[in-house]
Write a protein that holds these residues in place. Structure first.
Motif, PDB file in Angstrom:
ATOM      1  N   ALA A 117     -10.369  16.073  12.446  1.00 20.71           N
ATOM      2  CA  ALA A 117      -9.711  14.766  12.363  1.00 20.71           C
ATOM      3  C   ALA A 117      -8.450  14.845  11.509  1.00 20.71           C
ATOM      4  CB  ALA A 117     -10.666  13.729  11.786  1.00 20.71           C
ATOM      5  N   PHE A 118      -8.323  15.919  10.717  1.00 17.83           N
ATOM      6  CA  PHE A 118      -7.195  16.048   9.791  1.00 17.83           C
ATOM      7  C   PHE A 118      -6.249  17.176  10.210  1.00 17.83           C
ATOM      8  CE2 PHE A 118     -10.973  14.485   7.694  1.00 17.83           C
ATOM      9  CZ  PHE A 118     -10.522  13.266   7.218  1.00 17.83           C
ATOM     10  N   ALA A 126       6.242  10.174  11.245  1.00 14.98           N
ATOM     11  CA  ALA A 126       7.428  11.001  11.496  1.00 14.98           C
ATOM     12  C   ALA A 126       7.874  10.836  12.949  1.00 14.98           C
ATOM     13  CB  ALA A 126       7.112  12.466  11.185  1.00 14.98           C
ATOM     14  N   ASP A 127       6.897  10.868  13.860  1.00 16.26           N
ATOM     15  CA  ASP A 127       7.188  10.647  15.286  1.00 16.26           C
ATOM     16  C   ASP A 127       7.935   9.335  15.499  1.00 16.26           C
ATOM     17  OD1 ASP A 127       6.193  12.829  16.635  1.00 16.26           O
ATOM     18  OD2 ASP A 127       4.146  12.015  16.767  1.00 16.26           O
ATOM     19  N   LEU A 128       7.394   8.277  14.901  1.00 12.65           N
ATOM     20  CA  LEU A 128       7.979   6.945  15.072  1.00 12.65           C
ATOM     21  C   LEU A 128       9.402   6.879  14.533  1.00 12.65           C
ATOM     22  CD1 LEU A 128       4.889   4.735  14.159  1.00 12.65           C
ATOM     23  CD2 LEU A 128       6.065   4.793  16.366  1.00 12.65           C
ATOM     24  N   GLY A 170       0.813  -1.211   0.000  1.00 11.72           N
ATOM     25  CA  GLY A 170       0.000   0.000   0.000  1.00 11.72           C
ATOM     26  C   GLY A 170       0.849   1.264   0.000  1.00 11.72           C
ATOM     27  N   GLY A 171       0.176   2.386  -0.235  1.00 12.56           N
ATOM     28  CA  GLY A 171       0.867   3.673  -0.193  1.00 12.56           C
ATOM     29  C   GLY A 171       1.390   3.971   1.207  1.00 12.56           C
ATOM     30  N   SER A 172       0.725   3.414   2.220  1.00 12.58           N
ATOM     31  CA  SER A 172       1.128   3.689   3.601  1.00 12.58           C
ATOM     32  C   SER A 172       2.552   3.218   3.878  1.00 12.58           C
ATOM     33  CB  SER A 172       0.178   3.012   4.580  1.00 12.58           C
ATOM     34  OG  SER A 172      -1.131   3.438   4.343  1.00 12.58           O
ATOM     35  N   GLU A 173       2.874   2.028   3.397  1.00 18.63           N
ATOM     36  CA  GLU A 173       4.238   1.538   3.617  1.00 18.63           C
ATOM     37  C   GLU A 173       5.234   2.418   2.867  1.00 18.63           C
ATOM     38  OE1 GLU A 173       7.631  -1.726   3.045  1.00 18.63           O
ATOM     39  OE2 GLU A 173       5.883  -1.953   1.806  1.00 18.63           O
ATOM     40  N   ALA A 174       4.828   2.879   1.686  1.00 19.32           N
ATOM     41  CA  ALA A 174       5.718   3.753   0.904  1.00 19.32           C
ATOM     42  C   ALA A 174       6.056   5.009   1.713  1.00 19.32           C
ATOM     43  CB  ALA A 174       5.046   4.121  -0.413  1.00 19.32           C
ATOM     44  N   ILE A 175       5.055   5.564   2.393  1.00 20.78           N
ATOM     45  CA  ILE A 175       5.267   6.764   3.219  1.00 20.78           C
ATOM     46  C   ILE A 175       6.214   6.434   4.380  1.00 20.78           C
ATOM     47  CG2 ILE A 175       4.112   8.383   4.789  1.00 20.78           C
ATOM     48  CD1 ILE A 175       1.569   7.940   2.925  1.00 20.78           C
ATOM     49  N   VAL A 213      -4.077  11.430   7.973  1.00 23.20           N
ATOM     50  CA  VAL A 213      -3.617  11.455   9.365  1.00 23.20           C
ATOM     51  C   VAL A 213      -2.291  10.769   9.657  1.00 23.20           C
ATOM     52  CG1 VAL A 213      -5.958  11.624  10.267  1.00 23.20           C
ATOM     53  CG2 VAL A 213      -4.962   9.376   9.859  1.00 23.20           C
ATOM     54  N   CYS A 214      -1.700  10.090   8.709  1.00 24.23           N
ATOM     55  CA  CYS A 214      -0.568   9.218   9.066  1.00 24.23           C
ATOM     56  C   CYS A 214       0.787   9.924   9.136  1.00 24.23           C
ATOM     57  CB  CYS A 214      -0.475   8.050   8.098  1.00 24.23           C
ATOM     58  SG  CYS A 214       0.307   8.457   6.543  1.00 24.23           S
ATOM     59  N   TYR A 215       0.929  11.083   8.480  1.00 23.80           N
ATOM     60  CA  TYR A 215       2.284  11.644   8.335  1.00 23.80           C
ATOM     61  C   TYR A 215       2.931  11.986   9.682  1.00 23.80           C
ATOM     62  CZ  TYR A 215       0.276  12.299   3.689  1.00 23.80           C
ATOM     63  OH  TYR A 215      -0.368  12.114   2.508  1.00 23.80           O
TER      64      TYR A 215
END
Lengths: 158, 388
Positions: free
Chosen positions: B354-355, B133-135, B100-105, B127-129
């Motif tokens: 939420a965003f 980044a924190d992680l 997925g795109g999420s893993e790419a990010i 919401v994932c960025y």
């Protein structure tokens, strides 16, 4: 406006107001275009797709292949006219290949359909042969898949 | 008794659960609610694409692929980027097929970030960025984009946010939730700011096929930007393939080399049957994309027109499948508005907050639904706002 026709072909119940928004047109223009299509015979009617198997009504459908001797000058048109005027005939197509006309009929019982073929179709002059195929199940018609109603199973996810 | 709070990762514990999640919990036992909340296509994956996956299973292709994905798929992706955006990426060492795109990010962030780096994130955004980044040990720096700028990131806003610690700029366009896009001119201005820096761009282009009226432009195609750009993309939105978890990264080989190490240890490879489906999508899916885009576009016009005609201000979205109306004039917070809309009118939309905090006064409405469904919801929304 083939786009308008494609939309209506899928959902004839959309209002002119909704269609106008979807196509970025004025409602009045949409009404006029639809009226023109109706007057020109491009739009011939608005029907409902019904799964009769989910009702209590008993019926049978059949496709009958007809071989025809075409007539000089008139080709298949005269025979076709004699056939499509029967209310039992739902659809009629001139086909390429092993037979000439495909007749789709609907009746209450197999007996009724069989008699219709024997008495009404086979007896038409220029009909050389008939071959009757009863439909056992309808899977898809008018671009609609018959059977279970789709449920939105998408998860609310983030 | 194990003391979890002292044992588990402090970073993980400090992560806030997604704001949408809390909101969705309100919905879980409500069957009567018409929802306009979902962030994925309502189309089923086109049949020929599903068939490609089934055939791969029938033939027993159930092995791992190479870490970066099958060469066939990477070649298809490379061909697609050339065909659609005139961008050249080498299948051999500049493309990674991801889950997925999420893993790419995630890969992009982890490959670039050193502890203490700053990541600039324009909001409102997916919401994932921030959490990713924190992680990765970075500090997220948010830029609030403005409605009067059509929710674009401006060069001035970017300049003001850059510090010596800035490592990465996230560029989430076409944007979820606003539907904003960045034109070539907009990107030129951003590129001008970036040229004198060492900042890398993470361009999340998952909605690139869903733009209306003009073609998507990738920042990688702006002069001098390719060398510093990581494109995150995928098949979910364009081909209605969310559940297949198919994404990819496109980046210069030096960056790809680092991302690939993380991918190979954490993931190994993306699902094999999904990769076969993705090849079919890239080769023969153009018409499906056009068909779905045209349908989304009609719904977009319908919903924007519908909202405006009931007096709700709504920025004209040019991408993705969301509208982002301004609801501030009703005098309620976004959360209150959306909660009352559920309780009093049985319609669910997502509060803008939420965003990101800057989403106060807005709400996200998805139009990945049939016109009939949207029409019912709009009717109820109209009744509801008359009671306010």
């Amino acid at each position: 406006m083939t786009e308008l026709l494609r939309i209506l072909e899928n959902d004839a119940r959309l209002s002119p107001e909704a269609l106008a928004l979807m196509l970025d047109k004025e409602t009045g223009d949409i009404k006029k275009i639809i009226e023109d299509y109706e007057n020109n015979g491009v739009i011939l009617g608005y029907r409902t797709v019904i799964d009769w198997d989910k009702t209590n009504s008993e019926y049978v459908c059949a496709m009958i292949e007809l071989k025809i001797t075409p007539q000089r000058d008139r080709g298949y048109d005269d025979v076709a006219e004699k056939i499509y005027n029967y209310p039992e005939v739902e659809s009629l197509y001139l086909m390429s290949g092993g037979f000439d006309l495909a007749v789709f009929i609907k009746g209450k019982t197999m007996r009724e359909v069989a008699f219709f073929v024997a008495e009404k179709l086979a007896t038409i002059e220029d009909v050389i042969s008939t071959s009757t195929h009863f439909m056992l199940r309808k899977y898809k018609d008018n671009n609609v898949i018959f059977g279970a109603v789709p449920v939105d199973e998408r998860g609310n996810i983030i | 008794m194990l003391e979890y709070s002292n044992t588990l990762s402090q970073t993980a514990q400090k992560l806030k659960p997604s704001g949408i999640r809390k909101f969705f919990d309100l919905l879980s036992d409500r069957k009567d609610v018409i929802s306009l909340t979902v962030g994925e296509p309502d189309f089923v994956t086109p049949w020929h694409i599903r068939v490609a996956a089934m055939e791969s299973l029938q033939k027993g292709k159930t092995y791992y692929t190479s870490n970066s994905g099958t060469l066939e798929l990477r070649e298809a992706i490379s061909g697609y980027m050339m065909r659609r955006y005139s961008l050249e990426y080498a299948p051999k060492d500049e493309i990674i097929v991801t889950v997925g795109g999420s893993e790419a990010i995630d890969l992009a962030m982890r490959a670039c970030i050193n502890p203490g780096d700053e990541v600039i994130i324009p909001q409102p955004a997916f919401v994932c960025y921030g959490p990713i980044a924190d992680l990765a040990g970075a500090r997220p720096v948010f830029i609030d984009t403005k409605e009067e700028n059509r929710f674009k990131l401006t060069a001035d806003e970017l300049k003001a946010a850059i510090t010596p610690k800035t490592k990465l700029l996230v560029l989430p366009y076409p944007n979820n939730p606003t539907g904003a896009i960045m034109t070539r001119e907009d990107l030129e201005a951003i590129a001008e700011v970036l040229r004198e820096t060492n900042i890398i761009v993470l361009s999340d282009e998952i909605y690139c096929e869903l733009t209306y009226g003009r073609e998507h432009v990738s920042i990688a195609s702006i002069e001098g930007m390719r060398e510093r750009t990581i494109i995150a993309n995928g098949f979910s939105k364009a081909y209605a393939m969310t559940g297949w978890r198919m994404g990819y990264t496109l980046a210069p080989r030096e960056i790809t080399k680092q991302m690939l190490k993380i991918h190979q240890y954490a993931i190994m490879c993306a699902p094999t049957m999904s990769q076969f489906a993705a090849v079919e999508a890239m080769r023969n899916g153009d018409e499906d994309v056009i068909m779905m885009r045209d349908e989304y576009n009609r719904r977009r016009r319908y919903i924007v027109g519908g909202l405006r005609s009931m007096g709700i201000d709504c920025f004209d979205p040019e991408g993705a499948f969301y509208v982002y109306p301004n609801i501030s004039k009703f005098g309620l917070s976004s959360d209150e508005f959306c909660e009352r809309l559920i309780n009093e009118a049985n319609v669910a939309i997502v509060p803008g907050t939420a965003f990101g905090d800057c989403g106060e006064g807005f709400a996200r409405i998805s139009y990945a639904y049939s016109v009939e469904h949207i029409a019912k919801a709009l009717e109820r929304i109209e009744k509801f706002i008359k009671t306010l």
